[in-house]
Design a protein around this motif. Structure first.
Motif, short mmCIF file in Angstrom:
data_model
loop_
_atom_site.label_atom_id
_atom_site.label_comp_id
_atom_site.label_asym_id
_atom_site.label_seq_id
_atom_site.Cartn_x
_atom_site.Cartn_y
_atom_site.Cartn_z
N UNK A 188 84.43 55.43 69.09
CA UNK A 188 85.75 54.76 69.39
C UNK A 188 86.55 55.46 70.12
N UNK A 189 87.49 54.73 71.02
CA UNK A 189 88.65 55.17 71.62
C UNK A 189 89.83 54.30 70.79
N UNK A 190 90.55 54.87 70.18
CA UNK A 190 91.68 54.50 69.09
C UNK A 190 92.40 53.26 70.00
N UNK A 191 92.70 52.23 69.26
CA UNK A 191 93.28 51.02 69.99
C UNK A 191 94.86 51.37 69.77
N UNK A 192 95.17 52.33 69.00
CA UNK A 192 96.49 52.48 69.16
C UNK A 192 96.94 53.85 70.05
N UNK A 193 96.38 54.87 70.05
CA UNK A 193 96.94 56.09 70.86
C UNK A 193 96.10 55.92 72.06
N UNK A 194 94.94 55.37 72.16
CA UNK A 194 94.06 55.45 73.23
C UNK A 194 92.89 56.71 73.34
N UNK A 195 93.13 57.69 72.62
CA UNK A 195 92.20 58.81 72.30
C UNK A 195 90.97 58.49 71.41
#
Length: 546
Positions: A188-195
């Motif tokens: 997954x790409x984190x939906x908060x930091x985008x990483x």
């Protein structure tokens, strides 16, 4: 046609297509990562399937060349020359990273894709581009992602047979190695930091409920059947695409072709997990640059196809890839070796015109100058590249002086317009301006070297006298060539057409050194006939004391 590797692969691909999917379009594929400058080594990833797909199209078969832009890959490191502050974007998809400073493009991936797309258009490469960002975020691969997650134990078992490293927590890893107690082929790409500094902690096959945590502190539970912020890890992603697109031919570099590599592992995953078939996948060798080490986009500035197309014509660059089998490495000349490259190309062109080229050479030439869809631009008058480089160097690009000199290259059919030697002369001009070493530039003396003239011995004086006596007999490139090689022969009491001997070659070399000293203040320089033609008869007379 044994030397025509393109036809052999086309035969193999067509036969495979007739077995696997008769009547369906044939798909050849490439994959490119716009993580930095897409260099001339990466171009082989495109040219190999392009040439095969083009040959299949020439046979009247429905064939498509796709290029997957791996723009949903993670941003791994900040290349040399970019502000170190870009490190805050490491772990984000390339399409979520700002473009380099000053770029007109919306993100990092689009910036580096643009230059490659322009070069491919110049090279006559036709393809269908596929953005992996668009494919993943639109949900196009949703079924494939869910299938891979449901078969994660089978994938893990396949990968386990090739793992050589102990499990490590490495956020910069490809994700193919096990990084915890449970294996998941999705990142997954984190939906908060985008990483992608994330770890899946739980997944339910029935509900597709997935929980992940991120190093930034964010944690959430989502339905993977609806979640589109993430992608399959590379060794699963690649075979998934083979099956999804029905790829029949896709080469890979030596780093993907070793035992336990992505290609070998993917060959098992594509059938066991996705129900597809591994494509025909020859290994291609590295492409180097004369005088440079192996190319790497992360190392900073590397020569790109656009760089090469500024110093050589599209057909010549295509020829470099067409004439060598994929498993043969070769180098592209950005130094004076480009003279020899163009000499070879012109010699081949002459053999083609005379009908004396070998079948393999003729096939490579034909694939270089045209495709099934387009004819590539050609310079109308093929003047030797080294001659053009010498002329534009001496004239420092002055078009009137350049045209004056070119008029004497062939007095029987003089060049009257620079368009007759374009684009080759523009390529030579760019090479001279950009890649010619400073010490090799030619600067004709402004005034006679009175000191050197005062030290001429009797033999040198006689050679200069003989040169001046015949200097304007035939003021052309051929005439001057005959003259500068002929003066030492006349000095030895021999006819001008006497074949060279070791003794004559020594005398000719001494004469050449003398002329270089008097004209450019050095013992070497561009070919003397070209130099004399460029300097002009009156100024030659002045500089040699006539």
């Amino acid at each position: 046609m044994e030397a025509d590797w393109v036809s052999r692969f086309a035969d193999e691909v067509v036969a495979a297509a007739d077995r696997r999917a008769p009547g369906e379009p044939i798909v050849c594929a490439s994959g490119l990562s716009p993580s930095g400058p897409i260099h001339l080594g990466n171009l082989r990833e495109v040219m190999t399937p392009h040439l095969v797909a083009d040959e299949i199209a020439r046979r009247g078969r429905d064939c498509e060349h796709i290029i997957s832009w791996d723009d949903y890959d993670r941003f791994r490191r900040v290349p040399a020359g970019i502000d170190p502050s870009w490190a805050e974007h490491i772990g984000k998809p390339l399409t979520s990273v700002p473009a380099p400073p000053g770029s007109e493009y919306p993100n990092w991936a689009e910036h580096f894709k643009a230059a490659m797309m322009t070069a491919l258009d110049q090279l006559g490469v036709r393809y269908r581009g596929i953005s992996q960002t668009e494919m993943y975020t639109s949900g196009a691969y949703r079924d494939q992602v869910l299938l891979a997650m449901s078969k994660r134990a089978e994938i893990d078992a396949i990968l386990a047979r090739y793992r050589t490293k102990k499990p490590v927590e490495d956020p910069d890893a490809s994700g193919d190695e096990r990084t915890g107690a449970a294996y998941y082929p999705f990142k997954p790409y984190c939906t908060s930091c985008g990483r992608d500094l994330t770890t899946i902690t739980r997944y339910d096959d029935e509900t597709t409920e997935m929980t992940y945590t991120c190093e930034c502190g964010h944690s959430e539970t989502v339905l993977l059947s609806e979640f589109t912020s993430g992608k399959l890890v590379w060794k699963v992603d690649w075979p998934m695409r083979w099956a999804y697109e029905g790829v029949l031919f896709e080469p890979s570099g030596v780093d993907h072709s070793s035992p336990g590599s992505s290609y070998e592992v993917g060959g098992q995953i594509v059938g066991q997990v996705f129900g597809g078939t591994q494509p025909i996948g020859p290994m291609y060798a590295f492409v180097g640059i004369t005088g440079m080490a192996k190319m790497s986009s992360s190392a900073g500035a590397v020569p790109t196809p656009g760089d090469a197309l500024r110093i050589m014509e599209p057909a010549v660059l295509r020829w470099l890839y067409a004439r060598r089998r994929p498993n043969q490495s070769f180098k592209i000349a950005f130094d004076q070796e480009i003279y020899r490259l163009y000499d070879e190309w012109d010699a081949l062109t002459n053999r083609i015109g005379q009908g004396t080229a070998s079948p393999g050479d003729a096939a490579a030439y034909d694939r270089s100058v045209r495709t099934a869809a387009v004819e590539l631009p050609e310079t109308p008058r093929r003047i030797a590249y080294r001659t053009l480089a010498s002329i534009v160097d001496i004239t420092t690009g002055d078009e009137q002086q350049t045209l004056r000199i070119l008029g004497g290259v062939d007095t029987q059919d003089p060049i009257t317009d620079l368009e007759q030697v374009r684009p080759r002369i523009d390529c030579a001009q760019h090479w001279v301006d950009t890649y010619m070493p400073a010490e090799q530039h030619t600067r004709v003396l402004a005034e006679p070297d009175t000191d050197r003239l005062s030290r001429l011995d009797e033999t040198e004086q006689q050679m200069i006298k003989t040169l001046l006596a015949r200097l304007t007999d035939e003021w052309s490139l051929d005439g001057l060539t005959t003259l500068v090689y002929g003066v030492p022969k006349l000095m030895a009491g021999l006819p001008m057409d006497t074949p060279p001997t070791p003794e004559l070659k020594v005398a000719q070399r001494a004469f050449f050194v003398l002329l270089y000293q008097l004209l450019v203040g050095s013992e070497t320089g561009p070919r003397l006939p070209t130099l004399l033609l460029a300097v002009g008869a009156d100024r030659v007379r002045t500089l040699v004391g006539g």
